[in-house]
Write a protein that holds these residues in place. Structure first.
Motif, PDB file in Angstrom:
ATOM      1  N   GLN A  57       0.828  -1.259   0.206  1.00  0.00           N
ATOM      2  CA  GLN A  57       0.065  -0.221  -0.147  1.00  0.00           C
ATOM      3  C   GLN A  57       0.908   1.023   0.153  1.00  0.00           C
ATOM      4  OE1 GLN A  57      -2.594   1.002   3.675  1.00  0.00           O
ATOM      5  NE2 GLN A  57      -4.374   1.448   2.203  1.00  0.00           N
ATOM      6  N   LEU A  58       1.945   1.225   0.871  1.00  0.00           N
ATOM      7  CA  LEU A  58       2.659   2.648   0.446  1.00  0.00           C
ATOM      8  C   LEU A  58       3.551   2.688  -0.926  1.00  0.00           C
ATOM      9  CD1 LEU A  58       4.247   4.968   2.690  1.00  0.00           C
ATOM     10  CD2 LEU A  58       5.979   2.578   3.213  1.00  0.00           C
ATOM     11  N   TYR A  59       4.279   1.917  -0.927  1.00  0.00           N
ATOM     12  CA  TYR A  59       4.544   2.147  -2.555  1.00  0.00           C
ATOM     13  C   TYR A  59       3.226   2.184  -3.187  1.00  0.00           C
ATOM     14  CZ  TYR A  59       5.847   0.773  -6.823  1.00  0.00           C
ATOM     15  OH  TYR A  59       6.504   0.526  -8.864  1.00  0.00           O
ATOM     16  N   ALA A  60       2.361   1.832  -3.612  1.00  0.00           N
ATOM     17  CA  ALA A  60       0.998   2.253  -4.696  1.00  0.00           C
ATOM     18  C   ALA A  60       0.478   3.950  -4.241  1.00  0.00           C
ATOM     19  CB  ALA A  60       0.282   1.343  -4.239  1.00  0.00           C
ATOM     20  N   THR A  61       0.773   4.127  -2.863  1.00  0.00           N
ATOM     21  CA  THR A  61       0.207   5.587  -2.853  1.00  0.00           C
ATOM     22  C   THR A  61       1.482   6.574  -2.793  1.00  0.00           C
ATOM     23  OG1 THR A  61      -0.440   4.694   0.120  1.00  0.00           O
ATOM     24  CG2 THR A  61      -0.073   7.094  -0.763  1.00  0.00           C
ATOM     25  N   THR A  62       2.233   6.257  -2.716  1.00  0.00           N
ATOM     26  CA  THR A  62       3.194   6.419  -3.425  1.00  0.00           C
ATOM     27  C   THR A  62       4.092   7.162  -4.948  1.00  0.00           C
ATOM     28  OG1 THR A  62       5.340   6.215  -1.379  1.00  0.00           O
ATOM     29  CG2 THR A  62       6.350   7.423  -3.927  1.00  0.00           C
ATOM     30  N   GLN A  63       3.398   6.353  -5.931  1.00  0.00           N
ATOM     31  CA  GLN A  63       3.595   5.902  -6.887  1.00  0.00           C
ATOM     32  C   GLN A  63       2.084   6.801  -7.111  1.00  0.00           C
ATOM     33  OE1 GLN A  63       5.998   4.928  -8.197  1.00  0.00           O
ATOM     34  NE2 GLN A  63       5.145   4.317  -9.843  1.00  0.00           N
ATOM     35  N   ALA A  64       0.834   7.138  -7.029  1.00  0.00           N
ATOM     36  CA  ALA A  64      -0.112   7.647  -7.369  1.00  0.00           C
ATOM     37  C   ALA A  64       0.238   9.153  -6.899  1.00  0.00           C
ATOM     38  CB  ALA A  64      -1.121   7.407  -6.870  1.00  0.00           C
ATOM     39  N   SER A  65       0.922   9.410  -5.872  1.00  0.00           N
ATOM     40  CA  SER A  65       1.345  11.216  -5.693  1.00  0.00           C
ATOM     41  C   SER A  65       2.443  10.853  -7.019  1.00  0.00           C
ATOM     42  CB  SER A  65       2.130  10.552  -4.352  1.00  0.00           C
ATOM     43  OG  SER A  65       1.673  10.758  -3.464  1.00  0.00           O
ATOM     44  N   LYS A  66       3.605  10.620  -7.396  1.00  0.00           N
ATOM     45  CA  LYS A  66       4.014  10.588  -8.535  1.00  0.00           C
ATOM     46  C   LYS A  66       3.447  11.217  -9.214  1.00  0.00           C
ATOM     47  CE  LYS A  66       8.755   8.513 -10.497  1.00  0.00           C
ATOM     48  NZ  LYS A  66       8.755   7.527 -10.523  1.00  0.00           N
ATOM     49  N   LEU A  67       2.539  10.195 -10.196  1.00  0.00           N
ATOM     50  CA  LEU A  67       1.900   9.984 -11.342  1.00  0.00           C
ATOM     51  C   LEU A  67       1.138  11.626 -11.260  1.00  0.00           C
ATOM     52  CD1 LEU A  67      -0.191   6.859 -11.238  1.00  0.00           C
ATOM     53  CD2 LEU A  67       2.155   7.679 -13.164  1.00  0.00           C
ATOM     54  N   GLU A  68       0.405  11.719 -10.338  1.00  0.00           N
ATOM     55  CA  GLU A  68      -0.520  13.378  -9.574  1.00  0.00           C
ATOM     56  C   GLU A  68       0.687  14.222 -10.141  1.00  0.00           C
ATOM     57  OE1 GLU A  68      -3.240  14.851  -9.754  1.00  0.00           O
ATOM     58  OE2 GLU A  68      -3.656  12.563  -9.919  1.00  0.00           O
ATOM     59  N   GLY A  69       1.739  14.515  -9.513  1.00  0.00           N
ATOM     60  CA  GLY A  69       3.166  15.281  -9.727  1.00  0.00           C
ATOM     61  C   GLY A  69       3.398  15.483 -11.054  1.00  0.00           C
ATOM     62  N   GLU A  70       3.526  14.572 -12.089  1.00  0.00           N
ATOM     63  CA  GLU A  70       3.606  14.477 -13.339  1.00  0.00           C
ATOM     64  C   GLU A  70       2.756  14.967 -14.317  1.00  0.00           C
ATOM     65  OE1 GLU A  70       5.532  10.810 -14.281  1.00  0.00           O
ATOM     66  OE2 GLU A  70       7.514  11.330 -13.003  1.00  0.00           O
ATOM     67  N   ARG A  71       1.572  15.604 -14.199  1.00  0.00           N
ATOM     68  CA  ARG A  71       0.530  15.771 -14.719  1.00  0.00           C
ATOM     69  C   ARG A  71       0.430  17.711 -14.846  1.00  0.00           C
ATOM     70  NH1 ARG A  71      -4.980  12.471 -14.352  1.00  0.00           N
ATOM     71  NH2 ARG A  71      -5.842  13.810 -14.677  1.00  0.00           N
ATOM     72  N   LYS A  72      -0.114  17.445 -15.586  1.00  0.00           N
ATOM     73  CA  LYS A  72      -0.330  19.191 -15.626  1.00  0.00           C
ATOM     74  C   LYS A  72      -1.476  20.009 -14.992  1.00  0.00           C
ATOM     75  CE  LYS A  72       1.277  18.809 -20.649  1.00  0.00           C
ATOM     76  NZ  LYS A  72       1.142  19.594 -21.419  1.00  0.00           N
ATOM     77  N   ASP A  73      -2.701  19.083 -14.607  1.00  0.00           N
ATOM     78  CA  ASP A  73      -3.664  19.228 -13.989  1.00  0.00           C
ATOM     79  C   ASP A  73      -3.697  18.293 -12.819  1.00  0.00           C
ATOM     80  OD1 ASP A  73      -3.987  16.854 -15.299  1.00  0.00           O
ATOM     81  OD2 ASP A  73      -5.700  17.286 -15.822  1.00  0.00           O
ATOM     82  N   GLY A  74      -2.014  18.443 -12.006  1.00  0.00           N
ATOM     83  CA  GLY A  74      -2.140  17.695 -11.043  1.00  0.00           C
ATOM     84  C   GLY A  74      -2.639  18.363  -9.985  1.00  0.00           C
ATOM     85  N   ILE A  75      -2.039  16.856  -8.876  1.00  0.00           N
ATOM     86  CA  ILE A  75      -3.092  17.668  -7.413  1.00  0.00           C
ATOM     87  C   ILE A  75      -2.168  17.673  -6.420  1.00  0.00           C
ATOM     88  CG2 ILE A  75      -4.565  17.219  -5.320  1.00  0.00           C
ATOM     89  CD1 ILE A  75      -6.507  15.358  -7.401  1.00  0.00           C
ATOM     90  N   THR A  76      -1.917  19.130  -5.820  1.00  0.00           N
ATOM     91  CA  THR A  76      -0.619  19.081  -4.874  1.00  0.00           C
ATOM     92  C   THR A  76      -1.153  19.224  -3.371  1.00  0.00           C
ATOM     93  OG1 THR A  76       0.346  21.673  -5.705  1.00  0.00           O
ATOM     94  CG2 THR A  76       1.220  21.229  -3.723  1.00  0.00           C
ATOM     95  N   VAL A  77      -0.065  17.670  -2.992  1.00  0.00           N
ATOM     96  CA  VAL A  77      -0.046  17.408  -1.503  1.00  0.00           C
ATOM     97  C   VAL A  77       0.268  17.998  -0.307  1.00  0.00           C
ATOM     98  CG1 VAL A  77      -0.812  15.396  -0.808  1.00  0.00           C
ATOM     99  CG2 VAL A  77      -1.518  15.362  -3.030  1.00  0.00           C
TER     100      VAL A  77
END
Length: 225
Positions: free
Chosen positions: A25-45
């Protein structure tokens, strides 16, 4: 007037045990945050707190307090009317695995709140009421079944991760995968994630926000979050 309440239950079968899921779960959460950060319309956490806790109902676990800036992901009609405080989602989460309880709110919209209760269960059987919801809630609950092998990532920011998608990946360590159509009927081991999302709001038009957030939740489930 009483606030409108909408309840959606997501059901996600996974080809692993609950103990394996907890580790990943920790890895999946980290990957999800990484993907969001790379999107032009990403979410800042922004993580404000991350500490051990003891929930009065679910026991010992990990408490996190986060703020999400979702301005880039809001529909244009809402961005036009919402102030900066209206684009910050505050998330309090109690990870007391195998149960996780989360509350999400937006300061500007005081009558808007989302609660998310997630249960993880080993075994192939699908339960119709895994969270023991009262009959009143069951009558208005909608159920969404998600398949992690479907809808492979297609956006530009996710193209490089297609080789990690369950429909393409074979685990060298366990020999599981790739997941083909109807994989749930043969998979061993198998577990199920039950995620009940309840949205309460007292504003005209916010039903559209709930529908938008449901889409976001569906995307997260495909990442195993």
């Amino acid at each position: 007037a009483k606030p409108m309440v909408l309840t959606t239950e997501f059901r996600i079968p996974m080809p692993l045990t609950c103990e394996e899921y907890k580790i990943g779960q920790l890895y999946a959460t980290t990957q999800a945050s990484k993907l969001e950060g790379e999107r032009k319309d990403g979410i800042t956490v922004t993580v404000l707190r991350n500490e051990p806790c003891e929930h009065p109902k679910y026991g010992k676990g990990q408490y996190t307090l986060k703020e999400y800036n979702i301005q880039k992901r809001l529909p244009g009609w809402l961005r036009a009317v919402a102030p900066s405080s209206g684009t910050i989602v505050r998330e309090e989460s109690f990870n007391c695995f195998p149960i996780i309880y989360t509350e999400m709110s937006i300061a500007f919209f005081r009558k808007f709140k989302i609660t998310i209760e997630t249960h993880h269960r080993d075994g192939p059987a699908e339960e119709d009421n895994a969270l023991n919801l009262p009959s009143k809630v069951l009558k208005q609950r909608s159920v969404v079944n998600l398949d992690i092998s479907a809808d492979a990532a297609s956006s530009d920011s996710q193209t490089q991760y297609t080789e990690l998608h369950p429909s393409s990946l074979r685990s060298a360590r366990t020999g599981r995968g790739p997941l083909r159509k109807h994989w749930q009927k043969k998979a061993k081991p198998i577990m199920r994630v039950y995620k009940v999302v309840t949205a309460q709001f007292g504003y005209v038009g916010l039903r559209r926000v709930k529908q938008h957030l449901d889409g976001c939740f569906s995307t997260q489930q495909h990442l195993g979050v």
